[in-house]
Design a protein around this motif. Sequence first.
Motif, mmCIF file in Angstrom:
data_model
loop_
_atom_site.group_PDB
_atom_site.id
_atom_site.type_symbol
_atom_site.label_atom_id
_atom_site.label_comp_id
_atom_site.label_asym_id
_atom_site.label_seq_id
_atom_site.Cartn_x
_atom_site.Cartn_y
_atom_site.Cartn_z
ATOM 1 N N ARG A 102 43.021 36.459 58.701
ATOM 2 C CA ARG A 102 44.428 36.601 58.365
ATOM 3 C C ARG A 102 44.546 37.234 56.974
ATOM 4 N N GLN A 103 45.588 38.002 56.790
ATOM 5 C CA GLN A 103 45.815 38.703 55.522
ATOM 6 C C GLN A 103 45.870 37.732 54.341
ATOM 7 N N ASN A 104 46.571 36.600 54.507
ATOM 8 C CA ASN A 104 46.694 35.674 53.379
ATOM 9 C C ASN A 104 45.363 35.016 53.030
ATOM 10 N N THR A 105 44.469 34.883 53.997
ATOM 11 C CA THR A 105 43.136 34.354 53.701
ATOM 12 C C THR A 105 42.382 35.321 52.802
ATOM 13 N N VAL A 106 42.399 36.583 53.158
ATOM 14 C CA VAL A 106 41.703 37.601 52.358
ATOM 15 C C VAL A 106 42.304 37.642 50.950
ATOM 16 N N GLU A 107 43.616 37.539 50.862
ATOM 17 C CA GLU A 107 44.266 37.563 49.553
ATOM 18 C C GLU A 107 43.883 36.351 48.706
ATOM 19 N N GLU A 108 43.901 35.155 49.290
ATOM 20 C CA GLU A 108 43.583 33.945 48.514
ATOM 21 C C GLU A 108 42.106 33.893 48.120
ATOM 22 N N VAL A 109 41.216 34.301 49.011
ATOM 23 C CA VAL A 109 39.786 34.316 48.669
ATOM 24 C C VAL A 109 39.539 35.384 47.600
ATOM 25 N N GLY A 110 40.183 36.530 47.739
ATOM 26 C CA GLY A 110 40.059 37.570 46.717
ATOM 27 C C GLY A 110 40.608 37.112 45.383
ATOM 28 N N LYS A 111 41.746 36.446 45.416
ATOM 29 C CA LYS A 111 42.347 35.899 44.198
ATOM 30 C C LYS A 111 41.400 34.889 43.553
ATOM 31 N N PHE A 112 40.785 34.050 44.386
ATOM 32 C CA PHE A 112 39.824 33.073 43.872
ATOM 33 C C PHE A 112 38.666 33.766 43.157
ATOM 34 N N ALA A 113 38.130 34.822 43.749
ATOM 35 C CA ALA A 113 37.013 35.542 43.131
ATOM 36 C C ALA A 113 37.414 36.086 41.760
ATOM 37 N N ILE A 114 38.601 36.635 41.664
ATOM 38 C CA ILE A 114 39.069 37.202 40.391
ATOM 39 C C ILE A 114 39.346 36.094 39.372
ATOM 40 N N LEU A 115 40.036 35.041 39.794
ATOM 41 C CA LEU A 115 40.328 33.937 38.875
ATOM 42 C C LEU A 115 39.054 33.273 38.383
ATOM 43 N N TRP A 116 38.097 33.075 39.291
ATOM 44 C CA TRP A 116 36.841 32.456 38.854
ATOM 45 C C TRP A 116 36.134 33.356 37.852
ATOM 46 N N ASN A 117 36.122 34.649 38.089
ATOM 47 C CA ASN A 117 35.493 35.591 37.168
ATOM 48 C C ASN A 117 36.097 35.442 35.774
ATOM 49 N N LYS A 118 37.421 35.427 35.701
ATOM 50 C CA LYS A 118 38.103 35.307 34.412
ATOM 51 C C LYS A 118 37.868 33.929 33.798
ATOM 52 N N PHE A 119 37.929 32.884 34.612
ATOM 53 C CA PHE A 119 37.692 31.526 34.123
ATOM 54 C C PHE A 119 36.298 31.407 33.525
ATOM 55 N N GLU A 120 35.298 31.898 34.256
ATOM 56 C CA GLU A 120 33.926 31.775 33.763
ATOM 57 C C GLU A 120 33.731 32.582 32.486
ATOM 58 N N LYS A 121 34.347 33.756 32.415
ATOM 59 C CA LYS A 121 34.247 34.574 31.204
ATOM 60 C C LYS A 121 34.939 33.894 30.026
ATOM 61 N N ASP A 122 36.192 33.480 30.232
ATOM 62 C CA ASP A 122 36.996 32.933 29.136
ATOM 63 C C ASP A 122 36.608 31.521 28.735
ATOM 64 N N LYS A 123 36.299 30.674 29.705
ATOM 65 C CA LYS A 123 36.073 29.252 29.415
ATOM 66 C C LYS A 123 34.599 28.856 29.328
ATOM 67 N N CYS A 124 33.722 29.685 29.895
ATOM 68 C CA CYS A 124 32.298 29.314 29.955
ATOM 69 C C CYS A 124 31.396 30.372 29.332
ATOM 70 N N ASN A 125 31.976 31.313 28.605
ATOM 71 C CA ASN A 125 31.189 32.342 27.941
ATOM 72 C C ASN A 125 30.237 33.053 28.906
ATOM 73 N N ASN A 126 30.762 33.390 30.092
ATOM 74 C CA ASN A 126 30.036 34.117 31.138
ATOM 75 C C ASN A 126 28.880 33.347 31.769
ATOM 76 N N HIS A 127 28.792 32.058 31.517
ATOM 77 C CA HIS A 127 27.713 31.271 32.135
ATOM 78 C C HIS A 127 28.202 29.843 32.342
ATOM 79 N N CYS A 128 28.682 29.578 33.540
ATOM 80 C CA CYS A 128 29.210 28.260 33.850
ATOM 81 C C CYS A 128 28.076 27.290 34.159
ATOM 82 N N SER A 129 28.286 26.050 33.772
ATOM 83 C CA SER A 129 27.350 24.973 34.119
ATOM 84 C C SER A 129 28.168 23.691 34.243
ATOM 85 N N THR A 130 27.585 22.704 34.864
ATOM 86 C CA THR A 130 28.302 21.437 35.012
ATOM 87 C C THR A 130 28.579 20.821 33.643
#
Length: 147
Positions: free
Chosen positions: A10-38
């Motif tokens: 479904r179109q909205n699935t592709v959009e939400e998964v794509g959005k997740f990939a972009i948000l995670w990329n930005k989150f990991e860069k901004d909040k984890c200095n490009n290297h996330c860990s627990t």
Amino acid sequence: MVKIAGYNFRQNTVEEVGKFAILWNKFEKDKCNNHCSTGKLRKISIFAPSEHFQNLARTLKHRSELLGLHYDAYVRHGLSMGHGLNSEDMDLILAFMNSDGKDNLAGGLLAIYRIRNNMFHGLKEWTDLDNQIELFEAMNNVLEEML
């Protein structure tokens, strides 16, 4: 419908998964200095609970019900596929879920991190993504709030 690898999504699935990939990329860069860990997720999780975290906890519980599992089993066997979570991480996620997303917010971030790992390391069933739209929407809302 969007055809990917011979499978219709479904179109909205592709959009939400794509959005997740972009948000995670930005989150990991901004909040984890490009290297996330627990460990980093536990440290940055000092913030106030919100409606988005509460919704994430409800969505994780609902996901476990859809799979026919108590959420303890969901965390220990579903999220931790490939032994991706240590017992301390599992306990934090369970505490987050038990608090209905009002406490132990690091557990919410750890759950998102684990779903991210399951998704991008091939452990998450890709043909079932249409049935997980609610999960991706909830995670996206938390990540947007964090950013």
